[in-house]
Design a protein around this motif. Structure first.
Motif: not given
Length: 312
Positions: A11-37
Motif C-alpha cells: 500500500k505504501v508503494a501504491e500511494f507513495r505515502s505512509i500516511t495515505a497507505a495507513a488511511a487506506s488500511l484504516d490504521m494509524r500512521t505510526a503503525t504503518a511506519s512500524a510495519a515498514v521498518k
C-alpha cells in the motif's frame, strides 16, 4: 515480519505515502511506519527512498515489491482454492477497461455479477491509455488486442469485427458510399492514441485491401466520445462492433459497406502473470465470454454482421 506487514508495504508503494497507505488500511500512521521498518529490518535493505517531499521505491524495492505482490496473490489464490465452490467467490476485482466498452457494456454486466456474488467488491480504472499493472494498481485489464508482452498472461474473450457506421440521417443528407475510395469526401470521426489520430482506414474484400486517408473535424482520445459523435450524426466512424452494439441493434446507427470489412481485432482479459489468476478472475472471464457471445449472435442474426464472419 508478517503478511500484514507486507500488505502495508504494498500500500505504501501504491500511494507513495505512509500516511495515505495507513488511511487506506484504516490504521494509524505510526503503525504503518512500524510495519515498514520491520520489513526493511528483516530484509536488511531500505525499500523506499525518503525525502522531505516524497517517497519512492529504492532499487531494492523495485526488485522486491513485484515478487512480494506475486507471493501474496499466490497465498490469496490458495485460500480461494480451498473454498472450492464458485458460489463462495469473494475479494476485490481491480479491473482496467476501455472507456466505451467499459461504460456502456461492461459496467452493467459487473453490476449483475456482483448481485449474484455479494462477497465481491469492485475497483474500476476506465481509460483508453495503456495500463501499467503496478503503477495503476489493477489486477486485470480488458483490452482490444492480444498481449504483446511475453511477461503478461491472458484469456481471449472473443474476436471483434470492426464496423464502418453512420446514422441514417447522416446518410440521407450526404449519401451512402459504395466503395472505400468514396469515403475521402465524407467527414471522419477519429480516435487518437498518444496524439496520433487513426485517420487511415483499411478495408478488405476477399484478397483485396483498400486504404483511405480520411479527413474530419473531430478527433478524441476517448473512444466513447467518438461513438457519441457518430450516434449524433456527425460523420462516419470505424468502431468495434461491441462498442457500437447497442446503437446498431436499436437502429440509431447502421453498418455501411459491409462487404468491405475493417480489421477484426481480439478482446482479451489480461493480467500480470499466471500466478495472479484468482477464482474471481476466472468467473469474470467466463461471464465476459458469455455476454460477448450473446451480443455477437444478436448482431449476426439481425444481419449486421455477415453470417460465418465470426465464431462465437
Amino acid at each position: 515480519m508478517t503478511i500484514d506487514d507486507l500488505k502495508v508495504i504494498l500500500k505504501v508503494a501504491e500511494f507513495r505515502s505512509i500516511t495515505a497507505a495507513a488511511a487506506s488500511l484504516d490504521m494509524r500512521t505510526a503503525t504503518a511506519s512500524a510495519a515498514v521498518k520491520r520489513v526493511e529490518s528483516a530484509l536488511g535493505v531500505e525499500l523506499f527512498v525518503r525525502t522531505t517531499r516524497q517517497l519512492r521505491l529504492s532499487n531494492a524495492g523495485e526488485k522486491y515489491l513485484p515478487q512480494c505482490e506475486q507471493a501474496l496473490n499466490m497465498l490469496e489464490q490458495a485460500r480461494h482454492n480451498i473454498l472450492g465452490d464458485q458460489d463462495s467467490v469473494e475479494g476485490e476485482l481491480r479491473l482496467a477497461v476501455s472507456s466505451d466498452l467499459g461504460r456502456n457494456r461492461v459496467l452493467p454486466w459487473l453490476d449483475d455479477l456482483m448481485e449474484n456474488h455479494p462477497h465481491l467488491s469492485l475497483r474500476v480504472n476506465i481509460s483508453d491509455s495503456n495500463i501499467d499493472f503496478y503503477r495503476d494498481s489493477v489486477d486485470m485489464a480488458l483490452r482490444y488486442g492480444s498481449p504483446d508482452d511475453a511477461g503478461l498472461y491472458g484469456f481471449k474473450i472473443c474476436d471483434v469485427p470492426g464496423i464502418l457506421c453512420a446514422t441514417p440521417a447522416y446518410l440521407e443528407q450526404h449519401g451512402t458510399p459504395s466503395h472505400p475510395h468514396d469515403l475521402a469526401s465524407y467527414n471522419g470521426l477519429f480516435y487518437q492514441l498518444q496524439d496520433i489520430p487513426y485517420d487511415i482506414w483499411t478495408f478488405t474484400r476477399g484478397d483485396q485491401q483498400f486504404k483511405v486517408r480520411m479527413r474530419g473535424d473531430r478527433t478524441s482520445n476517448d473512444g466513447d466520445l467518438v461513438r457519441r459523435w457518430c450516434a449524433a450524426g456527425k460523420g462516419f466512424a470505424v468502431k468495434s462492433c461491441l462498442d457500437m452494439s447497442d446503437d446498431l441493434l436499436t437502429g440509431r446507427v447502421v453498418s455501411v459497406m459491409s462487404e468491405f470489412r475493417p480489421r477484426v481485432t481480439e478482446l482479451w482479459l489480461i493480467c500480470p502473470s499466471r500466478q495472479s489468476i484468482t477464482p474471481a478472475m476466472r468467473l469474470l472471464r467466463d461471464y465476459l465470454q458469455m455476454k460477448c457471445a450473446a451480443i455477437l449472435k444478436d448482431l449476426t442474426e439481425k444481419g449486421i454482421l455477415p453470417k460465418g464472419s465470426i465464431s462465437f
